[in-house]
Each structure stands twice: as structure tokens, then as C-alpha cells.
Design a protein around this motif. Structure first.
Motif, PDB file in Angstrom:
ATOM      1  N   LYS A   1       0.837  -1.123   0.153  1.00  0.00           N
ATOM      2  CA  LYS A   1      -0.061   0.070  -0.012  1.00  0.00           C
ATOM      3  C   LYS A   1       0.693   1.255   0.075  1.00  0.00           C
ATOM      4  CE  LYS A   1      -3.849   0.359   2.539  1.00  0.00           C
ATOM      5  NZ  LYS A   1      -4.388   0.472   3.716  1.00  0.00           N
ATOM      6  N   TYR A   2       1.867   0.947   0.844  1.00  0.00           N
ATOM      7  CA  TYR A   2       2.845   2.313   0.896  1.00  0.00           C
ATOM      8  C   TYR A   2       3.186   2.786  -0.543  1.00  0.00           C
ATOM      9  CZ  TYR A   2       6.945   5.134   2.331  1.00  0.00           C
ATOM     10  OH  TYR A   2       7.548   6.230   2.277  1.00  0.00           O
ATOM     11  N   TYR A   3       3.925   1.737  -1.310  1.00  0.00           N
ATOM     12  CA  TYR A   3       4.576   1.948  -2.439  1.00  0.00           C
ATOM     13  C   TYR A   3       3.393   2.502  -3.533  1.00  0.00           C
ATOM     14  CZ  TYR A   3       8.863   0.561  -0.545  1.00  0.00           C
ATOM     15  OH  TYR A   3      10.068   0.636   0.078  1.00  0.00           O
ATOM     16  N   GLU A   4       2.205   1.960  -3.297  1.00  0.00           N
ATOM     17  CA  GLU A   4       0.940   2.351  -4.251  1.00  0.00           C
ATOM     18  C   GLU A   4       0.809   3.887  -3.906  1.00  0.00           C
ATOM     19  OE1 GLU A   4      -0.230   1.198  -6.893  1.00  0.00           O
ATOM     20  OE2 GLU A   4       1.463  -0.434  -6.764  1.00  0.00           O
ATOM     21  N   GLY A   5       1.200   4.389  -2.750  1.00  0.00           N
ATOM     22  CA  GLY A   5       0.700   5.731  -2.209  1.00  0.00           C
ATOM     23  C   GLY A   5      -0.642   5.830  -1.593  1.00  0.00           C
ATOM     24  N   GLU A   6      -0.988   4.748  -1.084  1.00  0.00           N
ATOM     25  CA  GLU A   6      -2.486   4.289  -0.422  1.00  0.00           C
ATOM     26  C   GLU A   6      -2.533   4.337   1.061  1.00  0.00           C
ATOM     27  OE1 GLU A   6      -3.831   1.127  -2.515  1.00  0.00           O
ATOM     28  OE2 GLU A   6      -3.971   1.853  -4.513  1.00  0.00           O
ATOM     29  N   THR A   7      -1.424   4.602   1.746  1.00  0.00           N
ATOM     30  CA  THR A   7      -1.309   4.438   3.256  1.00  0.00           C
ATOM     31  C   THR A   7      -1.924   5.753   3.883  1.00  0.00           C
ATOM     32  OG1 THR A   7       1.015   4.802   3.083  1.00  0.00           O
ATOM     33  CG2 THR A   7       0.293   2.413   3.482  1.00  0.00           C
ATOM     34  N   SER A   8      -2.310   5.641   5.088  1.00  0.00           N
ATOM     35  CA  SER A   8      -2.695   6.676   5.825  1.00  0.00           C
ATOM     36  C   SER A   8      -1.520   6.940   6.590  1.00  0.00           C
ATOM     37  CB  SER A   8      -3.986   6.272   6.703  1.00  0.00           C
ATOM     38  OG  SER A   8      -3.634   5.230   7.570  1.00  0.00           O
ATOM     39  N   LEU A   9      -1.424   8.200   7.431  1.00  0.00           N
ATOM     40  CA  LEU A   9      -0.451   8.719   8.041  1.00  0.00           C
ATOM     41  C   LEU A   9      -0.081   7.772   9.584  1.00  0.00           C
ATOM     42  CD1 LEU A   9      -1.292  12.531   8.429  1.00  0.00           C
ATOM     43  CD2 LEU A   9       0.748  11.412   7.075  1.00  0.00           C
ATOM     44  N   GLN A  10      -1.365   7.389   9.792  1.00  0.00           N
ATOM     45  CA  GLN A  10      -1.122   6.364  10.995  1.00  0.00           C
ATOM     46  C   GLN A  10      -0.544   5.076  10.374  1.00  0.00           C
ATOM     47  OE1 GLN A  10      -4.721   4.981  12.732  1.00  0.00           O
ATOM     48  NE2 GLN A  10      -4.150   3.975  14.389  1.00  0.00           N
ATOM     49  N   GLU A  11      -0.744   4.492   9.351  1.00  0.00           N
ATOM     50  CA  GLU A  11      -0.192   3.330   8.758  1.00  0.00           C
ATOM     51  C   GLU A  11       1.323   3.619   8.355  1.00  0.00           C
ATOM     52  OE1 GLU A  11      -3.823   0.844   6.526  1.00  0.00           O
ATOM     53  OE2 GLU A  11      -3.011   2.686   5.613  1.00  0.00           O
ATOM     54  N   GLU A  12       1.570   4.800   8.071  1.00  0.00           N
ATOM     55  CA  GLU A  12       2.993   5.209   7.566  1.00  0.00           C
ATOM     56  C   GLU A  12       3.804   5.167   8.902  1.00  0.00           C
ATOM     57  OE1 GLU A  12       3.461   8.536   5.184  1.00  0.00           O
ATOM     58  OE2 GLU A  12       2.199   7.626   3.552  1.00  0.00           O
ATOM     59  N   LYS A  13       3.295   5.519  10.011  1.00  0.00           N
ATOM     60  CA  LYS A  13       3.871   5.483  11.387  1.00  0.00           C
ATOM     61  C   LYS A  13       4.181   4.096  11.877  1.00  0.00           C
ATOM     62  CE  LYS A  13       3.620   7.427  15.988  1.00  0.00           C
ATOM     63  NZ  LYS A  13       4.070   6.199  16.761  1.00  0.00           N
ATOM     64  N   TYR A  14       3.240   3.448  11.602  1.00  0.00           N
ATOM     65  CA  TYR A  14       3.416   1.974  11.951  1.00  0.00           C
ATOM     66  C   TYR A  14       4.324   1.303  11.357  1.00  0.00           C
ATOM     67  CZ  TYR A  14       2.292  -3.023  12.610  1.00  0.00           C
ATOM     68  OH  TYR A  14       2.485  -4.394  13.008  1.00  0.00           O
ATOM     69  N   ILE A  15       4.570   1.521   9.901  1.00  0.00           N
ATOM     70  CA  ILE A  15       5.816   1.019   9.012  1.00  0.00           C
ATOM     71  C   ILE A  15       7.065   1.411   9.429  1.00  0.00           C
ATOM     72  CG2 ILE A  15       6.769   0.978   6.682  1.00  0.00           C
ATOM     73  CD1 ILE A  15       3.773   1.124   5.624  1.00  0.00           C
ATOM     74  N   LYS A  16       7.100   2.707   9.908  1.00  0.00           N
ATOM     75  CA  LYS A  16       8.372   3.427  10.546  1.00  0.00           C
ATOM     76  C   LYS A  16       8.891   2.699  11.671  1.00  0.00           C
ATOM     77  CE  LYS A  16       7.869   7.697   7.613  1.00  0.00           C
ATOM     78  NZ  LYS A  16       7.696   8.868   7.742  1.00  0.00           N
ATOM     79  N   ASP A  17       7.737   2.467  12.493  1.00  0.00           N
ATOM     80  CA  ASP A  17       8.027   1.954  13.869  1.00  0.00           C
ATOM     81  C   ASP A  17       8.680   0.438  13.797  1.00  0.00           C
ATOM     82  OD1 ASP A  17       7.438   4.275  14.942  1.00  0.00           O
ATOM     83  OD2 ASP A  17       5.350   3.681  15.650  1.00  0.00           O
ATOM     84  N   PHE A  18       7.951  -0.023  12.991  1.00  0.00           N
ATOM     85  CA  PHE A  18       8.327  -1.728  12.705  1.00  0.00           C
ATOM     86  C   PHE A  18       9.799  -1.606  12.252  1.00  0.00           C
ATOM     87  CE2 PHE A  18       8.681  -5.436  10.011  1.00  0.00           C
ATOM     88  CZ  PHE A  18       8.330  -6.406  10.830  1.00  0.00           C
ATOM     89  N   PHE A  19      10.142  -0.767  11.053  1.00  0.00           N
ATOM     90  CA  PHE A  19      11.639  -1.100  10.805  1.00  0.00           C
ATOM     91  C   PHE A  19      12.541  -0.504  11.725  1.00  0.00           C
ATOM     92  CE2 PHE A  19       9.328  -1.868   7.031  1.00  0.00           C
ATOM     93  CZ  PHE A  19       9.737  -3.039   6.524  1.00  0.00           C
ATOM     94  N   SER A  20      12.065   0.329  12.737  1.00  0.00           N
ATOM     95  CA  SER A  20      13.132   0.817  13.791  1.00  0.00           C
ATOM     96  C   SER A  20      13.535  -0.177  14.721  1.00  0.00           C
ATOM     97  CB  SER A  20      12.549   2.117  14.441  1.00  0.00           C
ATOM     98  OG  SER A  20      11.472   1.806  15.314  1.00  0.00           O
ATOM     99  N   LYS A  21      12.846  -1.285  14.746  1.00  0.00           N
ATOM    100  CA  LYS A  21      13.044  -2.380  15.739  1.00  0.00           C
ATOM    101  C   LYS A  21      14.056  -3.199  15.454  1.00  0.00           C
ATOM    102  CE  LYS A  21       8.114  -2.333  17.157  1.00  0.00           C
ATOM    103  NZ  LYS A  21       6.867  -3.196  17.156  1.00  0.00           N
ATOM    104  N   SER A  22      14.686  -3.829  16.273  1.00  0.00           N
ATOM    105  CA  SER A  22      15.949  -4.799  16.167  1.00  0.00           C
ATOM    106  C   SER A  22      15.513  -6.080  15.587  1.00  0.00           C
ATOM    107  CB  SER A  22      16.774  -4.943  17.419  1.00  0.00           C
ATOM    108  OG  SER A  22      15.873  -5.320  18.315  1.00  0.00           O
ATOM    109  N   ASP A  23      14.457  -6.534  15.809  1.00  0.00           N
ATOM    110  CA  ASP A  23      14.009  -7.948  15.239  1.00  0.00           C
ATOM    111  C   ASP A  23      13.263  -8.107  13.775  1.00  0.00           C
ATOM    112  OD1 ASP A  23      11.660  -6.513  16.221  1.00  0.00           O
ATOM    113  OD2 ASP A  23      10.874  -8.377  17.186  1.00  0.00           O
ATOM    114  N   VAL A  24      13.679  -7.181  13.087  1.00  0.00           N
ATOM    115  CA  VAL A  24      12.964  -7.313  11.704  1.00  0.00           C
ATOM    116  C   VAL A  24      13.574  -8.592  11.047  1.00  0.00           C
ATOM    117  CG1 VAL A  24      12.920  -5.897   9.442  1.00  0.00           C
ATOM    118  CG2 VAL A  24      13.076  -4.677  11.283  1.00  0.00           C
ATOM    119  N   PRO A  25      12.441  -9.216  10.437  1.00  0.00           N
ATOM    120  CA  PRO A  25      12.631 -10.532   9.687  1.00  0.00           C
ATOM    121  C   PRO A  25      13.762 -10.291   8.477  1.00  0.00           C
ATOM    122  CG  PRO A  25      10.367 -10.075   9.861  1.00  0.00           C
ATOM    123  CD  PRO A  25      11.227  -9.044  10.257  1.00  0.00           C
TER     124      PRO A  25
END
Length: 249
Positions: free
Chosen positions: A11-35
Motif C-alpha cells: 500500500k505504501y509504494y502504491e501511495g495508499e497508506t494513511s499517516l497512521q499506517e506510515e507511522k506503523y511501518i516506520k516504527d516496525f523497521f526501527s526495531k531490532s527484530d526485523v525478519p
């Protein structure tokens, strides 16, 4: 959870994410346990997050403000403030990347310089006053001979697009970045650059590139430009047409 983040990335690369979803994505990739299979996204999201949080020195603020103020007509204060803030974040990204790059490696002996290292040296921010516009255009054109760009060189080209004093150099940088438009960092850099550009030639070039790339995330910025009374009529028209095309994709 992994499936959820993968769907959000689509959704992000299609430009369809909300601000809340973009925050969730950035928080996810700021963690140390990314697959492991998602690790290649860490640099992208962590890079822009860190750039946005950095506070520039007084010297850098002065350089950026002076550069932007040289670029012609006066626009509304709110618009200038947003463009300066975005520009400072992008510029600091370049300085931050350079600092991390230079200080995270063990000391090594450099035997000889390479064309790529010479290219990077020419495009450094502090070299603008020490090189001619033709030298910088040549350096930008050299990047077209590379099969791929590393993160440092991408940021240098973005900085050149945003802050070089010469419009022809900035146009060359824009065209060089367009060749690597599949790179997420390049696409993000072009989107952010459109928010701070005031030269109509650069604005129109960026609008056309982002529409060709089908970059839906640029639609909001295009709508704002189409309503910006400080922009030229042709720029507003191009922005309006571009926004309409992206919405229908």
C-alpha cells in the motif's frame, strides 16, 4: 504479523497508506527484530526517520537558508517554512549518512581514487563554491555510466537537485536520478524535492517524472502546488493535470 507489514508495504509504494499506517511501518523497521527477508527495507525507512530527527548546526541552517533565499520570488511564509524544513531534513540526511559512513568503518589505506570517489567528491556540498557548473554537470553525467548507485551517491544527487546554485546542474541531477527511478530512496527523494522546489523548470520536470513513475504518493503535493498562487500558471496547470492522472491510476 509479517503478512500484515508486507501488505502495508504494498500500500505504501502504491501511495495508499494513511499517516497512521506510515507511522506503523516506520516504527516496525526501527526495531531490532526485523525478519531477514525484510531487512532491505530497514535502511530506507531508518534513513529518512533519522534525517528528520537530526537538528542541524547553526552553520548548516545558515547555508541552507541562504541557498533557498537566493532562488527568486517571495512566497507565502507558511509555504517557505515547510519547504525550508523539508530541505533541511534532506540535507541533514546527506551529512548524517556521510558521517556514519566515515566513522563506522575501520581505518583503511586508500591507494588510489576511483572515478566514483572523484564523482562523490565533486558533488559534496562544500565543493559547490570551488567547482564550476560545467564540472558538476560532468560529474552528474558520470553517474549515468554506473550500473547502480549506492546510498551515499543517491543522497549527493538529491542534495545537488535541491541545493545547487545552478539550475542546469539541478536539472542534470534530476535526470540522473530518474534513470534509477526503481530505487525506493530515489523515488522518496524526488517526492520530497518537489515540496521545496521553486524554479518552474525543476518543478515541471519533477511533476512529469513522478507522473511517469506512477508515484501516487506525490498526488497530495501536486494538488497543493495546483492551488499555490505563488507558482506560475504553467506549473499549476501541470500539477493539476498530474494529480488528476495519478488519482485515476
Amino acid at each position: 504479523m509479517h503478512q500484515e507489514i508486507e501488505k502495508l508495504l504494498e500500500k505504501y509504494y502504491e501511495g495508499e497508506t494513511s499517516l497512521q499506517e506510515e507511522k506503523y511501518i516506520k516504527d516496525f523497521f526501527s526495531k531490532s527484530d526485523v525478519p531477514p527477508h525484510l531487512q532491505h527495507h530497514v535502511a530506507e525507512f531508518g534513513y529518512y526517520q533519522k534525517a528528520a530527527e537530526e537538528q542541524p548546526s547553526v552553520q548548516i541552517k545558515t547555508q541552507v537558508l541562504n541557498t533557498i533565499q537566493k532562488r527568486g520570488r517571495v512566497v507565502q511564509f507558511g509555504i517557505v517554512s515547510r519547504r525550508i524544513a523539508a530541505g533541511i531534513a534532506l540535507l541533514i540526511g546527506g551529512f548524517t549518512a556521510g558521517y556514519y559512513f566515515n566513522n563506522s568503518r575501520p581505518d583503511i589505506l586508500i591507494v588510489e581514487s576511483t572515478p566514483e570517489s572523484n564523482l562523490k567528491k565533486t558533488l559534496q556540498f562544500e565543493q559547490v563554491k570551488l567547482t564550476s557548473a560545467s564540472d558538476r554537470i560532468d560529474a552528474v553525467h558520470q553517474s549515468l555510466e554506473l550500473k547502480e548507485l549506492d546510498q551515499e551517491l543517491i543522497q549527493l544527487l538529491i542534495n545537488t537537485l535541491n541545493f545547487d546554485d545552478n539550475v542546469n546542474v539541478r536539472l542534470a541531477a534530476c535526470q540522473a536520478l530518474a534513470r534509477f527511478g526503481d530505487e525506493p530512496m530515489v523515488r522518496e527523494g524526488l517526492i520530497q524535492s518537489l515540496k521545496i522546489q521553486t524554479d518552474p523548470n525543476i518543478q515541471i520536470t519533477l511533476i512529469e517524472l513522478l507522473v511517469i513513475m506512477k508515484e501516487k504518493r506525490a498526488s497530495t503535493t501536486l494538488e497543493q502546488i495546483s492551488k499555490d498562487k505563488a507558482a506560475l500558471d504553467i506549473v499549476r496547470l501541470k500539477a493539476q493535470e498530474g494529480a488528476a492522472r495519478l488519482i485515476t491510476l
